[in-house]
Write an enzyme that holds these catalytic residues in place. Sequence first.
Site, mmCIF file in Angstrom:
data_model
loop_
_atom_site.group_PDB
_atom_site.id
_atom_site.type_symbol
_atom_site.label_atom_id
_atom_site.label_comp_id
_atom_site.label_asym_id
_atom_site.label_seq_id
_atom_site.Cartn_x
_atom_site.Cartn_y
_atom_site.Cartn_z
ATOM 1 N N ASP A 203 0.478 -1.001 0.364
ATOM 2 C CA ASP A 203 0.465 -0.681 0.275
ATOM 3 C C ASP A 203 0.659 0.991 -0.128
ATOM 4 O O ASP A 203 0.227 2.373 -0.261
ATOM 5 C CB ASP A 203 -0.748 0.312 1.293
ATOM 6 C CG ASP A 203 0.142 -0.228 2.428
ATOM 7 O OD1 ASP A 203 1.248 -0.283 2.326
ATOM 8 O OD2 ASP A 203 -1.128 -0.682 4.215
ATOM 9 N N HIS A 204 2.120 1.124 0.326
ATOM 10 C CA HIS A 204 2.972 2.137 0.182
ATOM 11 C C HIS A 204 3.581 2.449 -0.719
ATOM 12 O O HIS A 204 3.583 3.906 -1.899
ATOM 13 C CB HIS A 204 3.908 2.278 1.360
ATOM 14 C CG HIS A 204 3.236 2.082 3.026
ATOM 15 N ND1 HIS A 204 2.260 1.796 3.571
ATOM 16 C CD2 HIS A 204 3.742 3.612 4.271
ATOM 17 C CE1 HIS A 204 2.418 2.324 4.462
ATOM 18 N NE2 HIS A 204 3.374 3.090 5.503
ATOM 19 N N ASP B 253 3.973 -1.417 11.200
ATOM 20 C CA ASP B 253 3.326 0.043 10.896
ATOM 21 C C ASP B 253 2.777 1.251 12.625
ATOM 22 O O ASP B 253 2.684 -0.174 13.282
ATOM 23 C CB ASP B 253 2.636 -0.335 9.926
ATOM 24 C CG ASP B 253 2.125 1.153 9.601
ATOM 25 O OD1 ASP B 253 2.277 1.987 7.785
ATOM 26 O OD2 ASP B 253 1.559 2.133 10.006
ATOM 27 N N ARG C 286 -0.488 12.526 10.563
ATOM 28 C CA ARG C 286 0.848 13.408 10.589
ATOM 29 C C ARG C 286 0.939 14.547 9.931
ATOM 30 O O ARG C 286 0.544 14.413 8.365
ATOM 31 C CB ARG C 286 1.737 12.210 10.758
ATOM 32 C CG ARG C 286 1.692 11.388 11.088
ATOM 33 C CD ARG C 286 2.767 10.437 11.404
ATOM 34 N NE ARG C 286 3.189 9.825 11.988
ATOM 35 C CZ ARG C 286 3.388 8.339 12.343
ATOM 36 N NH1 ARG C 286 3.797 6.888 11.250
ATOM 37 N NH2 ARG C 286 3.125 7.954 13.672
ATOM 38 N N SER D 74 6.657 7.231 13.350
ATOM 39 C CA SER D 74 6.491 5.772 12.223
ATOM 40 C C SER D 74 7.792 4.934 13.087
ATOM 41 O O SER D 74 8.297 5.059 14.029
ATOM 42 C CB SER D 74 7.203 6.009 11.360
ATOM 43 O OG SER D 74 8.354 5.625 11.037
ATOM 44 N N ARG E 186 9.053 2.384 11.304
ATOM 45 C CA ARG E 186 9.984 1.967 10.705
ATOM 46 C C ARG E 186 11.610 2.478 11.132
ATOM 47 O O ARG E 186 12.199 2.820 11.744
ATOM 48 C CB ARG E 186 10.097 3.140 9.009
ATOM 49 C CG ARG E 186 10.994 4.909 9.696
ATOM 50 C CD ARG E 186 11.239 6.006 8.618
ATOM 51 N NE ARG E 186 9.107 5.894 8.519
ATOM 52 C CZ ARG E 186 8.535 7.446 7.876
ATOM 53 N NH1 ARG E 186 9.631 8.071 7.788
ATOM 54 N NH2 ARG E 186 7.647 7.241 7.694
HETATM 55 C C1 MIC Z 1 4.772 6.038 8.157
HETATM 56 O O1 MIC Z 1 3.023 6.428 8.375
HETATM 57 O O2 MIC Z 1 5.157 6.974 8.770
HETATM 58 C C2 MIC Z 1 4.277 5.151 7.596
HETATM 59 C C3 MIC Z 1 5.349 5.219 6.707
HETATM 60 O O3 MIC Z 1 3.459 4.364 7.447
HETATM 61 C C4 MIC Z 1 5.583 4.161 8.940
HETATM 62 C C5 MIC Z 1 5.713 2.589 8.506
HETATM 63 C C6 MIC Z 1 6.826 3.046 7.386
HETATM 64 O O4 MIC Z 1 7.680 4.087 7.636
HETATM 65 O O5 MIC Z 1 7.310 2.259 6.909
HETATM 66 C C7 MIC Z 1 4.566 4.150 10.590
HETATM 67 O O6 MIC Z 1 4.047 5.161 10.484
HETATM 68 O O7 MIC Z 1 5.833 3.192 10.739
HETATM 69 FE FE1 SF4 Z 2 -0.131 4.650 5.030
HETATM 70 FE FE2 SF4 Z 2 0.894 5.579 7.265
HETATM 71 FE FE3 SF4 Z 2 -0.259 7.509 5.878
HETATM 72 FE FE4 SF4 Z 2 -1.746 5.434 7.754
HETATM 73 S S1 SF4 Z 2 -0.753 6.802 8.128
HETATM 74 S S2 SF4 Z 2 -1.983 6.181 5.831
HETATM 75 S S3 SF4 Z 2 0.009 3.595 7.200
HETATM 76 S S4 SF4 Z 2 1.525 6.552 5.122
#
Ligand code: MIC
Ligand code: SF4
Length: 641
Positions: free
Chosen positions: A64-65, A119, A379, A533, A535
């Site tokens: 999905d990313h 995630d 965010r 996140s 990550r």
């Molecule tokens: C995000 O919303 O920052 C992400 C991208 O979903 C991350 C995961 C990632 O960095 O792959 C998260 O929230 O954990």
């Molecule tokens: Fe995707 Fe992270 Fe954004 Fe949710 S917050 S939509 S998991 S990138």
Amino acid sequence: MGQNLTRKILADHLVSGQLTPGTEIAIRVDQTLTQDATGTMTYLQFEAMDIPRVRTKLSVSYVDHNMLQTGFENADDHRFLQTIAAKYGIYFSRPGNGICHQVHLERFSTPGEVLLGADSHTVTSGGAGMLAIGSGGLDVAVAMAGGPYYLPAPKVVGVRLSGKLQPWVAAKDIIFELLRRLTVKGNVGKIFEYHGEGVASLSVPERSTITNMGAELGATTSIFPSDERTREYFRAQKREEMWRPVAADADADYDEVVEIDLNTLGPLIARPQSPDNVVPIEEVEGTKLAQVCIGSCTNSSYHDLSVSAAVLKGRKVNPSISTTVTPGSRQVFTMIARSGALADLIESGARILESACGPCIGMGQVPPSGAASLRTFNRNFAGRSGAADDKVYLASPEVAAVSALTGEITDPRKLGDPPDLRAPEEFLIDDDLIIAPSANGADVEIARGPNIKPLPLAEPLAQTIVAPVLIKLGDDVSTDHILPGGSKILPLRSNIPAISEYVFHYVDPTFAERAKAAGAGIIVGGSNYGQGSSREHAALAPMFLGVKAVLAKTYARMHHTNLVNFGILPLVFAGEADYDRINAGDVLELPDVRDALPGGEVTVRNASQGYEFTARHQLSERQIEVLREGGLLNHVKAHAG
Ligand code: MIC
Ligand code: SF4
């Protein structure tokens, strides 16, 4: 005194330790999830453990990313993930099926069970009575191999909801209110448990908006009870057999208590550049916008998109604005198509994006320079949209849709009565894009394109560390600052040497070069270091560049664990003055640090300025072992069998 729901589920899953807040416990994990941006590393780590098949009740791999596919990298990753899933007994949710958290809530969430996901917004499924926790990928790999998940036993915050939301006030405003009061700091090690008569007025998707954005509080997770509303949701998802009631005892005890009277809430907005920068809408009304984005795992349910469509129906989005709509799942997408809401959105002039994270992680739709963007996401950290000077405001879909019409932030209460929408009695069920694993995957060949680079391993903690301070940062540094997303960087998640060039890219573009030249380095941070996140790349990539230790005032939960898992020593300043005195470029010596850790204190000598101070740590005995053995993967291998 009765038990709260969190303690009941934890007690039910406890493998070791005691539920005394702050002490380390290990819990059994029932389900895991990964997404493609964290998943490739997770599965490389899982492969390295040499286990023929996952040992969880259910594991799902989502895509999905990384969906823009501007080069071959993403598609290579998707193929790798699909073959891994087939081989190891994992469900594979194909690209186009939707955002992991929305799909997991719809199709797999299970009240009373524990979900661990690579995630941070894995917590979304807490809306269905699950104990759903986000973590780094390596922790998920360990869980898939049958290992427990280690965490500090949480404090449980009881959030008592009373009353009922007023017209045009949304579930999003409840979590904004909590962020306004409690901020993104100071909630580490807490689980937010919702209860009280106000709960019944909220549907499962609304509850999940609240649990989703509990991640922004920095909490371990958030949870709602599973009640008759939950049962309705499971029935409508045609999986009532997976529903069961779970709730706190009537006289349950909580470590802390928060009360929210829903009657008193109005629409709220988070201003740039932090999700806790929350004000009543009146304070920012009239702010001119260049963009409105509706979607993300926080607000892309059938309800959210139907409300937005009902507002836009028969009207036109303001010509000064680019408006995007991203359905959270293929289920939502198909259902708004059938209900006519999609046509209303298209006719209004909104731009429809595929079901994915999309603009939320800077994968397309970067706003114009210097302009304000209003988003229903979770965010708004600086640069996350893909523009270094972004001004992202966060709001509910109601506020977003009304503002798309006017071209400026607008109080939806001015539009008269809100649309009268009912939750569907039946969702449209079509799981064709979820591929179930075959009974035996032994013969499946793993497809490994050139973007999938071997896993770098950490080194055992040195006896003595001598290294310069590569960078000195302030409070609330997020993982988006440490290692940004966006369409240039996100596709490199399976290639640590390449992605490490982007560490602190927007904060200090010289960081990677300087770190490599120094050969070893230390990062100095303020409070809540590494928020946001899950990550693990925000630890892996600095490790690859030679970072040996971080010295900060306090840490966010997941990043602290990720640092340990990848062999970087996270230390805490004992006093504020020690943080103030240190300068970027100072050379620090940590003599005999390896031996000192069990004592809880470490001596740090600032060789450049010629003074000494004491640093502390928050490591369990197990984590000290992990660091000494060179990270979690080495630790797991050393103790296997
Ligand atoms: C995000 O919303 O920052 C992400 C991208 O979903 C991350 C995961 C990632 O960095 O792959 C998260 O929230 O954990
Ligand atoms: Fe995707 Fe992270 Fe954004 Fe949710 S917050 S939509 S998991 S990138």
